[in-house]
Design an enzyme around this catalytic site. Structure first.
Site, mmCIF file in Angstrom:
data_model
loop_
_atom_site.group_PDB
_atom_site.id
_atom_site.type_symbol
_atom_site.label_atom_id
_atom_site.label_comp_id
_atom_site.label_asym_id
_atom_site.label_seq_id
_atom_site.Cartn_x
_atom_site.Cartn_y
_atom_site.Cartn_z
ATOM 1 N N ASN A 128 37.458 37.338 42.894
ATOM 2 C CA ASN A 128 36.878 38.204 43.925
ATOM 3 C C ASN A 128 37.536 37.819 45.243
ATOM 4 O O ASN A 128 37.194 36.800 45.837
ATOM 5 C CB ASN A 128 35.353 37.967 43.974
ATOM 6 C CG ASN A 128 34.690 38.691 45.128
ATOM 7 O OD1 ASN A 128 35.303 39.549 45.768
ATOM 8 N ND2 ASN A 128 33.428 38.340 45.388
ATOM 9 N N TRP A 129 38.488 38.639 45.664
ATOM 10 C CA TRP A 129 39.281 38.276 46.853
ATOM 11 C C TRP A 129 38.538 38.525 48.155
ATOM 12 O O TRP A 129 39.010 38.130 49.220
ATOM 13 C CB TRP A 129 40.599 39.053 46.857
ATOM 14 C CG TRP A 129 41.501 38.762 45.690
ATOM 15 C CD1 TRP A 129 41.251 37.909 44.646
ATOM 16 C CD2 TRP A 129 42.790 39.321 45.437
ATOM 17 N NE1 TRP A 129 42.315 37.909 43.766
ATOM 18 C CE2 TRP A 129 43.267 38.775 44.234
ATOM 19 C CE3 TRP A 129 43.584 40.248 46.127
ATOM 20 C CZ2 TRP A 129 44.512 39.113 43.693
ATOM 21 C CZ3 TRP A 129 44.827 40.592 45.592
ATOM 22 C CH2 TRP A 129 45.285 40.018 44.395
ATOM 23 N N LYS A 130 37.438 39.238 48.082
ATOM 24 C CA LYS A 130 36.636 39.536 49.287
ATOM 25 C C LYS A 130 37.524 40.178 50.365
ATOM 26 O O LYS A 130 38.409 40.953 50.043
ATOM 27 C CB LYS A 130 35.931 38.274 49.784
ATOM 28 C CG LYS A 130 35.114 37.610 48.667
ATOM 29 C CD LYS A 130 34.218 36.506 49.134
ATOM 30 C CE LYS A 130 33.491 35.895 47.943
ATOM 31 N NZ LYS A 130 32.517 34.875 48.313
ATOM 32 N N HIS A 189 26.943 42.038 44.973
ATOM 33 C CA HIS A 189 27.286 40.675 45.386
ATOM 34 C C HIS A 189 26.317 40.226 46.478
ATOM 35 O O HIS A 189 25.889 41.042 47.309
ATOM 36 C CB HIS A 189 28.736 40.643 45.895
ATOM 37 C CG HIS A 189 29.214 39.252 46.121
ATOM 38 N ND1 HIS A 189 28.899 38.541 47.264
ATOM 39 C CD2 HIS A 189 29.949 38.422 45.354
ATOM 40 C CE1 HIS A 189 29.431 37.339 47.166
ATOM 41 N NE2 HIS A 189 30.074 37.238 46.021
ATOM 42 N N GLU A 198 26.724 38.806 49.177
ATOM 43 C CA GLU A 198 27.154 39.127 50.545
ATOM 44 C C GLU A 198 26.813 40.570 50.894
ATOM 45 O O GLU A 198 26.463 40.868 52.037
ATOM 46 C CB GLU A 198 28.659 38.844 50.698
ATOM 47 C CG GLU A 198 28.911 37.335 50.740
ATOM 48 C CD GLU A 198 30.262 36.906 50.201
ATOM 49 O OE1 GLU A 198 31.149 37.752 50.019
ATOM 50 O OE2 GLU A 198 30.420 35.693 49.943
ATOM 51 N N GLU A 207 25.263 34.024 40.387
ATOM 52 C CA GLU A 207 25.870 33.363 41.541
ATOM 53 C C GLU A 207 24.784 32.842 42.469
ATOM 54 O O GLU A 207 24.280 33.585 43.322
ATOM 55 C CB GLU A 207 26.753 34.360 42.313
ATOM 56 C CG GLU A 207 27.885 34.926 41.500
ATOM 57 C CD GLU A 207 29.048 35.330 42.399
ATOM 58 O OE1 GLU A 207 30.150 34.834 42.172
ATOM 59 O OE2 GLU A 207 28.831 36.115 43.337
ATOM 60 N N GLY A 250 30.895 29.668 48.317
ATOM 61 C CA GLY A 250 31.713 29.289 49.467
ATOM 62 C C GLY A 250 31.288 27.990 50.127
ATOM 63 O O GLY A 250 31.730 27.684 51.236
ATOM 64 N N SER A 272 31.616 28.398 44.036
ATOM 65 C CA SER A 272 32.432 27.194 44.150
ATOM 66 C C SER A 272 33.056 26.737 42.828
ATOM 67 O O SER A 272 33.129 25.540 42.549
ATOM 68 C CB SER A 272 31.629 26.054 44.804
ATOM 69 O OG SER A 272 31.250 26.413 46.128
ATOM 70 N N GLY A 323 35.684 33.087 43.944
ATOM 71 C CA GLY A 323 35.996 33.578 45.285
ATOM 72 C C GLY A 323 37.164 32.813 45.875
ATOM 73 O O GLY A 323 38.334 33.095 45.589
ATOM 74 N N GLY A 324 36.859 31.818 46.699
ATOM 75 C CA GLY A 324 37.886 31.078 47.441
ATOM 76 C C GLY A 324 39.061 30.614 46.602
ATOM 77 O O GLY A 324 40.227 30.775 47.001
#
Ligand code: PGA
Length: 254
Positions: A12-14, A98, A100, A170, A176, A216, A237-238
């Site tokens: 998930n590159w956001k 998600h 966010e 999640e 993150g 994470s 993600g990251g």
């Protein structure tokens, strides 16, 4: 390791990557992960990179996902993107709900369920995200929160559609933050989710649904998380933004 369900690992590159950066990343991933068949691999770039990434991965084992979509098919909804538009770029998966988006765009379970129904109607596989905050976990409300989100976000789906849905657990406190859920914590909630799916649909369907862990995920913790019986992959993600870390997560998971 032998898994009950085929692993799915999605990046998930956001809100990251220009088209040029996106192409660098998928070209690198194709070099690192070519011929890998044990895992379903999905990249979810921003909308603006879908077209070019779609062409770049045409002959590879990478599949394309989007990070959100509208619940509407077309019309006067400024700024929105419909499922049918995603299909033009061979998008197969779409992340929905998600945390966010739940937090910053105020997305509700009801809206997420509408999007999930629209995704299935267009033969896109939704990756529906659920997860508790730290305060909810500390208050002992994890199952209540996750159970409510799951039920609400899957409302109106047939059992066959539930089977074609991917769930991502999640925990918000792990996203993150560098602080992942332990393998035991993840397994507990994943088993709970599968139990809820068995009640919602039936046991055979629940057995086939893939439940990803996200929050994470790194090369160093992937193996232990993926070794849990009800953890069927990861939403990253990251660590999905660099070739090295995403490829190592995938390699450490098999
Ligand atoms: P993270 O994000 O891997 O950076 O914690 C996961 C996600 O939000 O899907």
């Amino acid at each position: 390791m032998e898994k009950a369900r085929k692993l799915l690992i999605a990046g998930n590159w956001k809100l990251n990557k220009t088209v040029a950066e996106a192409l660098d990343l998928v070209n690198g991933l194709q070099r690192e992960l070519a011929n890998l068949k044990e895992v379903d691999l999905v990249v979810c770039p921003p909308f603006t990179a879908l077209s070019e990434v779609s062409k770049a991965i045409l002959d590879s084992n990478l599949r394309l996902g989007a990070q959100d979509m509208s619940e509407h098919g077309y019309g006067a909804y400024t700024g929105e993107i419909a499922a049918g538009m995603l299909k033009e770029f061979s998008v197969r998966y779409v992340i929905l709900g998600h945390s966010e988006r739940r937090q910053y765009q105020r997305e509700t379970d009801e809206l997420i369920a509408k999007k999930a129904r629209a995704a299935h109607a267009a033969s896109l596989k939704p990756i529906v995200c659920v997860g508790e905050t730290l305060a909810e976990r500390e208050a002992g409300a994890t199952e209540k929160v996750v159970g409510t989100q799951l039920k609400g976000s899957l409302a109106g789906l047939t059992a066959a559609q539930v089977e074609e849905t991917v769930i991502a657990y999640e925990p918000v406190w792990a996203i993150g933050t560098g602080r992942n859920a332990t393998a035991t914590q993840a397994q507990e909630v994943h088993a709970f989710i599968r139990g809820q799916l068995a009640q919602r649909a039936d046991a055979a369907v629940a057995k086939r649904v893939r439940i990803l862990y996200g929050g994470s995920v790194k090369p160093a913790n992937a193996r232990e998380l993926m070794s849990q019986p009800d953890v069927d992959g990861a939403l990253v993600g990251g660590a999905s933004l660099e070739v090295r870390s995403f490829a190592d997560i995938v390699k450490n998971s098999i």
